[in-house]
Design an enzyme around this catalytic site. Structure first.
Site, short mmCIF file in Angstrom:
data_model
loop_
_atom_site.label_atom_id
_atom_site.label_comp_id
_atom_site.label_asym_id
_atom_site.label_seq_id
_atom_site.Cartn_x
_atom_site.Cartn_y
_atom_site.Cartn_z
N ASN A 1 -2.05 -0.08 6.88
CA ASN A 1 -1.41 -1.31 7.39
C ASN A 1 -0.54 -2.00 6.35
O ASN A 1 -0.41 -3.22 6.35
CB ASN A 1 -2.48 -2.24 7.96
CG ASN A 1 -3.54 -2.59 6.93
OD1 ASN A 1 -3.44 -2.20 5.78
ND2 ASN A 1 -4.55 -3.31 7.34
N ARG B 1 2.79 -6.48 9.58
CA ARG B 1 1.97 -5.45 10.25
C ARG B 1 2.41 -5.27 11.70
O ARG B 1 2.42 -4.15 12.22
CB ARG B 1 0.50 -5.83 10.15
CG ARG B 1 -0.06 -5.63 8.73
CD ARG B 1 -1.44 -6.26 8.56
NE ARG B 1 -2.07 -5.87 7.30
CZ ARG B 1 -3.21 -6.39 6.86
NH1 ARG B 1 -3.83 -7.33 7.57
NH2 ARG B 1 -3.72 -6.00 5.71
N ARG C 1 -0.91 -14.46 4.48
CA ARG C 1 -1.74 -13.84 5.52
C ARG C 1 -1.02 -13.94 6.87
O ARG C 1 -1.09 -13.04 7.68
CB ARG C 1 -3.13 -14.50 5.59
CG ARG C 1 -3.99 -14.34 4.34
CD ARG C 1 -4.66 -13.03 4.14
NE ARG C 1 -5.36 -12.50 5.28
CZ ARG C 1 -6.14 -11.40 5.22
NH1 ARG C 1 -6.32 -10.76 4.07
NH2 ARG C 1 -6.72 -10.94 6.30
N PHE D 1 -15.37 3.96 7.79
CA PHE D 1 -13.98 4.33 7.50
C PHE D 1 -13.63 4.26 6.02
O PHE D 1 -12.52 4.61 5.62
CB PHE D 1 -13.00 3.46 8.32
CG PHE D 1 -13.16 1.97 8.11
CD1 PHE D 1 -13.85 1.19 9.03
CD2 PHE D 1 -12.62 1.35 7.00
CE1 PHE D 1 -14.00 -0.18 8.84
CE2 PHE D 1 -12.77 -0.02 6.78
CZ PHE D 1 -13.45 -0.79 7.72
N TYR E 1 -12.52 -3.29 -2.81
CA TYR E 1 -12.94 -3.18 -1.41
C TYR E 1 -14.47 -3.14 -1.28
O TYR E 1 -14.99 -2.51 -0.34
CB TYR E 1 -12.30 -1.95 -0.77
CG TYR E 1 -10.88 -2.16 -0.31
CD1 TYR E 1 -10.48 -3.37 0.27
CD2 TYR E 1 -9.93 -1.15 -0.42
CE1 TYR E 1 -9.16 -3.57 0.70
CE2 TYR E 1 -8.61 -1.33 0.02
CZ TYR E 1 -8.24 -2.55 0.58
OH TYR E 1 -6.95 -2.73 1.03
N HIS F 1 -1.72 -5.66 1.40
CA HIS F 1 -2.94 -6.43 1.13
C HIS F 1 -2.54 -7.83 0.68
O HIS F 1 -1.57 -7.99 -0.07
CB HIS F 1 -3.76 -5.77 0.01
CG HIS F 1 -4.80 -6.70 -0.54
ND1 HIS F 1 -6.02 -6.88 0.08
CD2 HIS F 1 -4.78 -7.57 -1.60
CE1 HIS F 1 -6.71 -7.80 -0.60
NE2 HIS F 1 -5.98 -8.23 -1.62
N GLU G 1 -8.77 -11.04 -7.96
CA GLU G 1 -7.89 -9.87 -7.79
C GLU G 1 -6.75 -9.87 -8.81
O GLU G 1 -6.36 -8.81 -9.32
CB GLU G 1 -7.36 -9.84 -6.34
CG GLU G 1 -8.47 -9.50 -5.36
CD GLU G 1 -8.12 -9.75 -3.89
OE1 GLU G 1 -6.96 -10.08 -3.58
OE2 GLU G 1 -9.03 -9.60 -3.05
N THR H 1 -5.54 -8.06 10.53
CA THR H 1 -5.96 -6.72 10.09
C THR H 1 -5.79 -5.66 11.18
O THR H 1 -5.28 -4.57 10.91
CB THR H 1 -7.46 -6.76 9.68
OG1 THR H 1 -7.67 -7.90 8.83
CG2 THR H 1 -7.88 -5.50 8.98
N LYS I 1 0.83 -1.20 0.00
CA LYS I 1 0.00 0.00 0.00
C LYS I 1 0.87 1.27 0.00
O LYS I 1 2.09 1.19 0.26
CB LYS I 1 -0.93 -0.05 1.22
CG LYS I 1 -1.87 -1.29 1.20
CD LYS I 1 -2.85 -1.28 2.37
CE LYS I 1 -3.75 -2.51 2.35
NZ LYS I 1 -4.79 -2.46 3.43
N1 UDP Z 1 -9.84 -1.56 7.57
C1 UDP Z 1 -9.91 -0.52 8.50
N2 UDP Z 1 -10.58 -0.74 9.69
C2 UDP Z 1 -11.16 -1.94 9.98
C3 UDP Z 1 -11.09 -2.98 9.03
C4 UDP Z 1 -10.42 -2.75 7.83
O1 UDP Z 1 -9.39 0.57 8.27
O2 UDP Z 1 -11.74 -2.08 11.08
C5 UDP Z 1 -9.13 -1.34 6.30
C6 UDP Z 1 -7.69 -1.85 6.37
O3 UDP Z 1 -6.87 -1.00 5.55
C7 UDP Z 1 -7.83 -3.24 5.75
C8 UDP Z 1 -8.85 -2.95 4.64
O4 UDP Z 1 -9.76 -2.02 5.24
O5 UDP Z 1 -6.60 -3.72 5.27
C9 UDP Z 1 -9.60 -4.16 4.13
O6 UDP Z 1 -10.22 -4.82 5.20
P1 UDP Z 1 -10.15 -6.40 5.33
O7 UDP Z 1 -11.12 -6.80 6.39
O8 UDP Z 1 -10.27 -7.06 4.00
O9 UDP Z 1 -8.67 -6.64 5.96
P2 UDP Z 1 -7.35 -7.33 5.35
O10 UDP Z 1 -7.81 -8.44 4.44
O11 UDP Z 1 -6.59 -6.25 4.62
O12 UDP Z 1 -6.59 -7.83 6.54
MG MG Z 2 -9.16 -8.45 2.92
#
Ligand code: UDP
Ligand code: MG
Length: 132
Positions: A112, A102, A85, A57, A49, A115, A126, A91, A9
């Protein structure tokens, strides 16, 4: 061979830790088969997204993800989706343990650094979205 879509990112590039993150992926032994720098549009982000588009948010995420270039990658290896992951960490930044990307570098859940696809189906979708 399993493959996943990984994206560094804008914060990873701004903070100059993109190389460090790529190095961790290489050291783990996964294969980076494609990589490119790109600038994301709001349209592609609304697709990518879609699952968080209704969250309060989301406008901040759109602003953040369009604030600079990202690096998109196709990464391959046995169990790479779950493996990446785990390398990334969860996350929520407070839950991400030291030793994960992270956990070591993020102090924000929105910004964070990285992705990674969360399923075979999403990985293929994707990869198609970002690599055609
Ligand atoms: N995100 C956030 N607050 C939250 C959950 C997600 O800002 O409570 C943002 C964060 O940048 C995250 C992205 O939204 O990486 C996508 O969310 P996802 O649940 O898919 O998390 P990831 O797969 O990236 O761990
Ligand atoms: Mg995700």
């Amino acid at each position: 061979m399993e493959r996943t879509y990984i994206m560094l990112k804008p914060d990873a590039l701004k903070r100059k830790v993109a190389g460090e993150i790529i190095s961790r992926i290489e050291k783990k032994g996964f294969e980076i088969s494609e990589m490119k720098m790109l600038n994301l549009t709001e349209d592609v982000l609304k697709e990518h997204y879609a699952h968080i588009a209704e969250k309060p948010f989301f406008p901040e995420i759109l602003e953040f993800m369009t604030s600079g270039p990202v690096i998109g990658m196709i990464v391959e290896g046995d169990g790479v989706i779950e493996g990446m992951r785990r390398l990334m960490g969860p996350t929520q930044w407070v839950e991400a343990l030291p030793g994960t990307i992270r956990g070591d570098f993020a102090f924000s859940t929105g910004e964070n650094l990285i992705h990674g696809s969360d399923s075979v189906e999403n990985a293929e979708e994707e990869i198609k979205r970002f690599f055609g």
